[in-house]
Design a protein around this motif. Structure first.
Motif, mmCIF file in Angstrom:
data_model
loop_
_atom_site.group_PDB
_atom_site.id
_atom_site.type_symbol
_atom_site.label_atom_id
_atom_site.label_comp_id
_atom_site.label_asym_id
_atom_site.label_seq_id
_atom_site.Cartn_x
_atom_site.Cartn_y
_atom_site.Cartn_z
ATOM 1 N N GLN A 129 1.785 -19.654 30.832
ATOM 2 C CA GLN A 129 2.755 -18.747 31.462
ATOM 3 C C GLN A 129 2.012 -17.898 32.482
ATOM 4 O OE1 GLN A 129 5.677 -16.545 29.398
ATOM 5 N NE2 GLN A 129 5.975 -18.087 27.800
ATOM 6 N N GLU A 176 3.218 -16.923 20.233
ATOM 7 C CA GLU A 176 3.112 -17.313 21.650
ATOM 8 C C GLU A 176 1.842 -16.723 22.271
ATOM 9 O OE1 GLU A 176 7.781 -17.839 22.980
ATOM 10 O OE2 GLU A 176 6.882 -15.844 23.037
ATOM 11 N N ARG A 177 1.527 -15.484 21.909
ATOM 12 C CA ARG A 177 0.299 -14.873 22.450
ATOM 13 C C ARG A 177 -0.933 -15.647 21.981
ATOM 14 N NH1 ARG A 177 1.973 -8.806 20.753
ATOM 15 N NH2 ARG A 177 3.916 -8.804 21.907
ATOM 16 N N PHE A 181 -1.018 -18.715 23.981
ATOM 17 C CA PHE A 181 -1.363 -18.380 25.367
ATOM 18 C C PHE A 181 -2.878 -18.210 25.502
ATOM 19 C CE2 PHE A 181 -2.331 -14.972 28.419
ATOM 20 C CZ PHE A 181 -1.763 -15.474 29.574
ATOM 21 N N GLN A 193 -5.698 -20.410 27.513
ATOM 22 C CA GLN A 193 -6.550 -19.781 28.534
ATOM 23 C C GLN A 193 -8.035 -19.950 28.199
ATOM 24 O OE1 GLN A 193 -5.624 -18.516 31.388
ATOM 25 N NE2 GLN A 193 -3.427 -18.549 31.077
#
Ligand code: FES
Length: 483
Positions: A146, A355-356, A359, A363
């Motif tokens: 995202q 989700e974090r 994420f 990354q």
């Protein structure tokens, strides 16, 4: 066997030797029934607990971590738990942005005579962890890509600094130069679309000085290596906060530094600009106007408006003028309103915990472990002793795993708690564009919320919150195990 129904989980307890370890012992001697999920690590004092102990446990398979020390006021070393309380509270507020449920970590205070309180705390905490279930493994997180929405309204008009008093600045530098070993500013880099640090030692060097939205580097990063020499520095508002923070920590001497400031109207996000320019052979022209910059590369013109291409930090910047300066030129545009949540942090705020986690895993898989983030950080000053490279203690392996890389980023962010001025150099320097500034921004938000709006780098005389304590903490509430 666990006394709680179901599978035994992995809970790590860090207990102070003098009180809580004694409390656990008292509970054992009294044959008080306790869950068996907890594995205790005895530490000399809660003040000995570095938050990285807890993060390492949580990222390497622990389902929960419980820290317990002497009651505030009863520390065997007088003040250890007061310092620990502040660090542990900030860590607790930091965990959600990583995607870790903050209920997986609690800290409490239990004395050696409080066997019953220990029994209650360990039982309630173990129940809490059983309700949450086994912690998800970072390495198994899903893929999630995202990108932050940069369409934000800035606190002041963003511009390109076309009316800046560059000629006056050059004159002021030339006048001061004989007293100084060097003045640090910006010059054109390998082409007109990029700038680089300029180290001015002779009057003719001053001619190379440039001013504008391409001056993205925070030059305060270079100051500690000039300690003991007389040095001048040209600053934007955000850079001046780093200078103030370095003064506050005694990393530079006020008498040795001359600060030249001009009001900043915003800087460009070079990652997005480079992406838009793509591969090119030659920059033909760079033209500025009030609203933005037009770059012509290989005959093709690209338009970059400040309101669309500014760095994320510029939208919420409330310090367009320097916090401190010896030579101040120009008047900054007034700031209206209160700073909005920075875009990268707002993106994380909009996600669920899982989700974090996904994420960050996505990354961190891209991280090449170059440590450019650390090297560009003006507040990262213990480079020769960096935890990332130390073999004694050996906290980080050199494994190329997302977990190890994420662990480094979390340590870096925690080392900046109450110190990070939000200059964003870590993120700007990242060659693969990982939005790591969001981790520092969450820490800054936790520090501001907990310590009456404290903002690092605003006052060279202030004590950074994690280097002090108060006996009564207004915004830190003790865990109530009866609830
Ligand atoms: Fe127990 Fe310091 S000795 S917290």
């Amino acid at each position: 066997m666990s006394v709680l129904a179901g599978k035994e989980l992995r809970i790590v307890g860090f207990l102070c030797n003098w009180c809580s370890y004694g409390g656990a012992d008292t509970a054992g001697v009294a044959r008080a029934t306790q869950p068996t999920d907890l594995r205790i690590v005895r530490v000399p004092c809660s003040g000995r607990i570095d938050p990285l102990f807890i993060l390492r446990a949580l990222l390497h398979g622990a389902d929960g971590v419980l820290v317990s020390g002497c009651h505030p006021g009863d520390c065997h070393y007088a003040e250890g738990n007061y310092y620990a309380r502040r660090r542990l509270e900030i860590l607790k507020q930091f965990l959600p942005v990583l995607g870790i449920d903050p209920r997986r970590f609690e800290y409490t205070w239990i004395s050696a005579s409080e066997g019953q309180r220990w029994q209650l705390a360990v039982t309630k905490f173990t129940q809490q962890i059983h309700e949450l279930g086994a912690a998800p493994a970072f390495e198994n997180a899903e893929k999630l890509i995202q990108i932050a929405d940069m369409a934000l309204t800035a606190l002041r008009p963003l511009g390109t600094g076309q009316h800046a008093a560059l000629a006056d600045l050059k004159k002021a530098i030339v006048e001061k130069l004989p007293e100084l070993d060097c003045v640090i500013g910006w010059q054109q880099s390998y082409d007109a679309a990029h700038s680089a640090p300029l180290f001015m030692r002779k009057p003719e060097d001053v001619e190379k000085l440039v001013w504008g939205p391409l001056n993205v580097n925070n030059l305060a990063t270079y100051l500690p290596q000039y300690k003991g020499k007389k040095v001048g520095i040209v600053v934007k508002g955000c850079d001046s906060r780093s200078v103030t923070q370095l003064l506050q920590e005694g990393l530079i001497n006020r008498d040795d530094v001359v600060v030249f400031s001009m009001p900043c109207e915003g800087t460009l996000d070079m990652a997005r600009i480079n992406q838009a320019l793509g591969a090119y052979q030659h920059i033909d022209k760079v033209a500025y106007d009030e609203a933005g910059v037009s770059i012509t590369a290989d005959g093709k013109e690209h338009r970059f408006c400040m309101v669309e291409y500014a760095q994320g930090k510029c939208y919420s910047c409330a310090t367009p003028g320097a916090v401190l300066a010896d030579v101040r030129l120009g008047t900054p545009t007034p700031v209206t309103g209160t700073p909005a949540t920075p875009p990268e942090l707002a993106l994380l705020d909009s996600m669920s915990l899982s989700e974090r986690f996904a994420f960050w895993h996505t990354q961190m898989e891209r991280c090449i472990r170059c440590y450019a983030c650390r090297n560009a950080c003006p507040m990262c000053v213990c480079r020769d002793y960096c935890v990332a490279e130390s073999r004694d203690p050996h906290w980080l392996t050199q494994e190329d795993t997302a977990t190890e890389k994420f662990f480094f980023q979390t340590i870096h962010a925690l080392h900046l708690a109450g110190r990070c001025t939000g200059c964003g150099e870590c993120q700007r320097a990242c060659p693969v564009g990982i939005p790591i500034l969001a981790l520092r921004q969450q820490i800054a938000r936790a520090v501001a919320q907990t310590f009456e709006g404290y903002r690092p780098g605003m006052n060279a005389k202030a004590t950074p919150p994690l280097m002090g304590f108060t006996v009564e903490e207004n915004n830190i509430k003790e865990k109530d195990w009866n609830k």
